[in-house]
Design an enzyme around this catalytic site. Sequence first.
Site, PDB file in Angstrom:
ATOM      1  N   HIS A  71       0.738  -1.401   0.079  1.00 57.70           N
ATOM      2  CA  HIS A  71      -0.038   0.302   0.167  1.00 57.70           C
ATOM      3  C   HIS A  71       0.687   1.268   0.223  1.00 57.70           C
ATOM      4  O   HIS A  71       2.322   1.113   0.741  1.00 57.70           O
ATOM      5  CB  HIS A  71      -1.090  -0.027   1.072  1.00 57.70           C
ATOM      6  CG  HIS A  71      -0.314  -0.140   2.530  1.00 57.70           C
ATOM      7  ND1 HIS A  71       0.499   1.140   2.985  1.00 57.70           N
ATOM      8  CD2 HIS A  71      -0.016  -1.028   3.624  1.00 57.70           C
ATOM      9  CE1 HIS A  71       0.857   1.053   4.216  1.00 57.70           C
ATOM     10  NE2 HIS A  71       1.206  -0.530   4.607  1.00 57.70           N
ATOM     11  N   GLU A 117      -1.142  -6.944   7.291  1.00 59.64           N
ATOM     12  CA  GLU A 117      -0.357  -7.191   7.924  1.00 59.64           C
ATOM     13  C   GLU A 117      -0.023  -8.091   9.647  1.00 59.64           C
ATOM     14  O   GLU A 117      -1.033  -8.827  10.242  1.00 59.64           O
ATOM     15  CB  GLU A 117       0.438  -5.656   8.399  1.00 59.64           C
ATOM     16  CG  GLU A 117       1.749  -5.797   8.529  1.00 59.64           C
ATOM     17  CD  GLU A 117       2.639  -6.023   8.345  1.00 59.64           C
ATOM     18  OE1 GLU A 117       3.038  -7.280   7.880  1.00 59.64           O
ATOM     19  OE2 GLU A 117       2.908  -5.096   7.568  1.00 59.64           O
TER      20      GLU A 117
END
Length: 213
Positions: A14, A90
């Site tokens: 990202h 994550e």
Amino acid sequence: MAAADRLELVVVRHGLTAWNRERRYQGQRDIPLLLPEARPDLDRLRDHLAAERFDAIHCSDLTRCRQTLAHVLEGRGGEVETRFDARLRELDFGDYEGKCYAELKELAAYREWIDSRGERAPPNGESAAALRERLAAWLGELLVAAEAGGHRRVLTLTHGGVIRELRRRFEAIDFWAGSVGQAQGRRFVFVHQEGGWRCSSSSAVPAPASATR
């Protein structure tokens, strides 16, 4: 549709967030992109991928990945449906989320976690082994779908720790060497032979201006 025997898996991190800039552990906190500061890197990624068409798209369900994907696909129309998957999140940093190195460096448990290269789970968090387990399940499903559906190129929007683990698995590099920047990633090429998939190469995305790897 013929079964695929070669697959390009483009895996991208990202874009920039405020916590990236402050060097805070984000983990599974739902932190949005830092705009407009994130835009130059997002533009570069979008331009790099503009000519590519994808047979499948996967994305972490967290906002910063959703926003990055929307920017990459801007103006392209709905080429394929996106699968949002929590397994692409994550690592869960537990009690360390929202904190930075200066706040943690004196803690013995933090030093043990760093020295273990993530194998020891942070307090109330997730170990690297747990991350690998959920990524292996996701990747196994992706490769089965690619073979059955004749997929040639798949895009995945995810996080730095996910890409680090994929690089450690497929590039056989040291844990600390697997980092990628915001709105950057890797292109893994898989070939199907002798009844299974094998990663044959990996390269930077976007490609470096002066060289290829």
